[in-house]
Write an enzyme that holds these catalytic residues in place. Structure first.
Site, PDB file in Angstrom:
ATOM      1  N   ASP A  15       0.780  -1.237   0.000  1.00 48.78           N
ATOM      2  CA  ASP A  15       0.000   0.000   0.000  1.00 48.78           C
ATOM      3  C   ASP A  15       0.815   1.293   0.000  1.00 48.78           C
ATOM      4  OD1 ASP A  15      -2.618  -1.003  -0.166  1.00 48.78           O
ATOM      5  OD2 ASP A  15      -2.559  -1.605   1.944  1.00 48.78           O
TER       6      ASP A  15
ATOM      7  N   ASP B 131      -6.357  -4.264  -6.143  1.00 48.52           N
ATOM      8  CA  ASP B 131      -6.023  -2.923  -5.642  1.00 48.52           C
ATOM      9  C   ASP B 131      -4.551  -2.564  -5.888  1.00 48.52           C
ATOM     10  OD1 ASP B 131      -7.816  -4.627  -4.257  1.00 48.52           O
ATOM     11  OD2 ASP B 131      -8.008  -3.275  -2.572  1.00 48.52           O
TER      12      ASP B 131
HETATM   13  N1  GLY Z   1      -7.456  -1.523  -0.600  1.00 49.92           N
HETATM   14  C1  GLY Z   1      -8.499  -1.886   0.280  1.00 49.92           C
HETATM   15  C2  GLY Z   1      -9.860  -1.473  -0.129  1.00 49.92           C
HETATM   16  O1  GLY Z   1     -10.124  -1.043  -1.202  1.00 49.92           O
HETATM   17  O2  GLY Z   1     -10.738  -1.616   0.696  1.00 49.92           O
END
Ligand code: GLY
Length: 408
Positions: free
Chosen positions: A120, A178
């Protein structure tokens, strides 16, 4: 000039030509006309929120059951969005007030400049320091972003050609859709004096995601778990979605945004095609409500009690606006995004003043299968909503507005 550069130059010329054709003459436009009022509301909400968290050193994410603001530390995956939104408020009105707030919250993330715990880092440091660099260029911000990209690059698994998203003992080598969003940090770093290997990592990750994360209808799976020794897929999971075969709304929005961004960054036609396929899947889905704000999962039976996900609508609108400058279908994408943003710009999604913990949008859904953050404000919904409005304003006014990953 190497072959990559010349391909990239060629697509940029094409993209410029496409946006020039799309550019509209100045005329009244419902959404454009609404933007000043919405930004005034947004500024009022964030003033309200900041007054509630004045003595808190952490970063707003959502609200608690009692309506107070839930804040998180720098290592939370959402930590970059609030500083990013403060930068967008500064971008809108140019004021020192929002710049000072943005700098304060951005610098709260300096402690994670070498973050390697998961994938992330792109969200966390790209949305904060990336916007800082875009709007107030300085070596301080460049250096943090280079460190963050180097740290993210250490998560690359060469035998797979992908970045490992999580270190979770439930999986062996999980990659989530993601993860596409974090690649912009790598392409930016490679183009700005960093290791060229970071560009190769980003492209390899996108190529493998394209090969393994999509259903034939154009929608994306959330989690694919790999065996890094054989390269085989061990299992596919629905995770934040309703089921492994249902399209989790925000996951589709990440796919759309991520592949649009990677087409912009590389000029690879297969990424454009992927983004267009996701766009067609979402825009034509029979379960999409009339106001174009999706239910939390496209596969669930629609109904008045089914939670929406305003964050998915905001991410999708922002992505479609970028895609509109790159694709032959540009006008359709732009008009669809405008309708989504008009829906978000009024009740019940646009929060009434001094409600909603000071967040701008209501009705997002975080992780429904876990019973977490259902029908609440979420900081990333606000971030992509403001970004989309700024993208729309630039598009209609025929102004250049670069993302942090683009080189000026
Ligand atoms: N990256 C986590 C979400 O979209 O909840």
């Amino acid at each position: 000039m190497n072959p990559t550069t010349s391909a990239s130059t060629l697509w940029k010329i094409t993209a410029f030509a496409a946006s020039a054709i799309l550019a509209l003459p100045a005329h009244s436009d419902e959404l454009l006309d609404r933007i000043p009022e919405v930004f005034e509301r947004a500024a009022g909400q964030y003033d309200h929120m900041l007054s509630m968290v004045e003595s808190d050193t952490k970063i707003p994410r959502t609200i608690k059951e009692d309506g107070s603001v839930l804040t998180v530390g720098p290592k939370d995956w959402t930590s970059g969005f609030f500083p990013g939104s403060l930068w967008f408020l500064h971008e809108y009105d140019g004021s020192e007030k929002w710049k000072d707030k943005a700098l304060d919250y951005t610098r709260r993330l300096e402690v994670i400049r070498h973050f390697k715990d998961n994938h992330d880092g792109g969200f966390m440091l790209g949305c904060s320091y990336g916007n800082a660099l875009r709007l107030a260029p300085s070596d301080e911000f460049r250096e943090v972003l280079q460190d963050a990209a180097t740290a993210l690059g250490t998560r690359y698994v060469p035998s797979l050609g992908m970045i490992r998203s999580w270190d979770n003992p439930l999986f062996i080598c999980p990659v989530i859709i993601d993860n596409m969003m974090n690649l912009e940090l790598l392409t930016w770093a490679a183009k700005n004096g960093g290791d060229q290997k970071l560009q190769e990592i980003a492209v390899s990750h996108a190529d493998k995601t394209l090969a393994n994360h999509f259903r034939p209808d154009g929608s994306a799976y959330h989690v694919v778990d790999y065996d890094p020794e054989t390269g085989w897929i061990r299992a596919i999971y629905g995770w934040q979605g309703a089921d492994v075969q249902t399209p989790w709304a925000r996951g589709q929005a990440w796919a759309l945004y991520g592949f649009t961004m990677m087409f912009r960054e590389t000029g690879k036609q297969e990424y454009l095609k992927c983004a267009e396929n996701v766009a067609q899947f979402l825009m034509n889905h029979p379960n999409l409500p009339e106001d174009l704000v999706p239910y939390w999962d496209f596969g669930v039976e629609p109904g008045a009690d089914v939670p929406r996900d305003a964050s998915a609508a905001a991410i999708m609108a922002s992505a479609l606006l970028e895609l509109s400058t790159l694709s032959d279908e540009g006008a359709a994408y732009r008009d669809f995004a405008a309708k989504q943003l008009l829906s978000l710009s009024k009740a019940p999604y646009l929060a009434e003043p001094k409600t909603n913990g000071g967040f701008i949008l209501t009705q997002s859904t975080g992780h429904l299968p876990k019973g977490s953050e259902i029908d609440v404000p979420l900081v990333y919904a606000d971030y992509y909503y403001l970004e989309a409005l700024l993208r729309y304003r630039a598009l209609l006014n025929n102004e250049t507005r670069l993302s942090f990953g683009e080189v000026k």
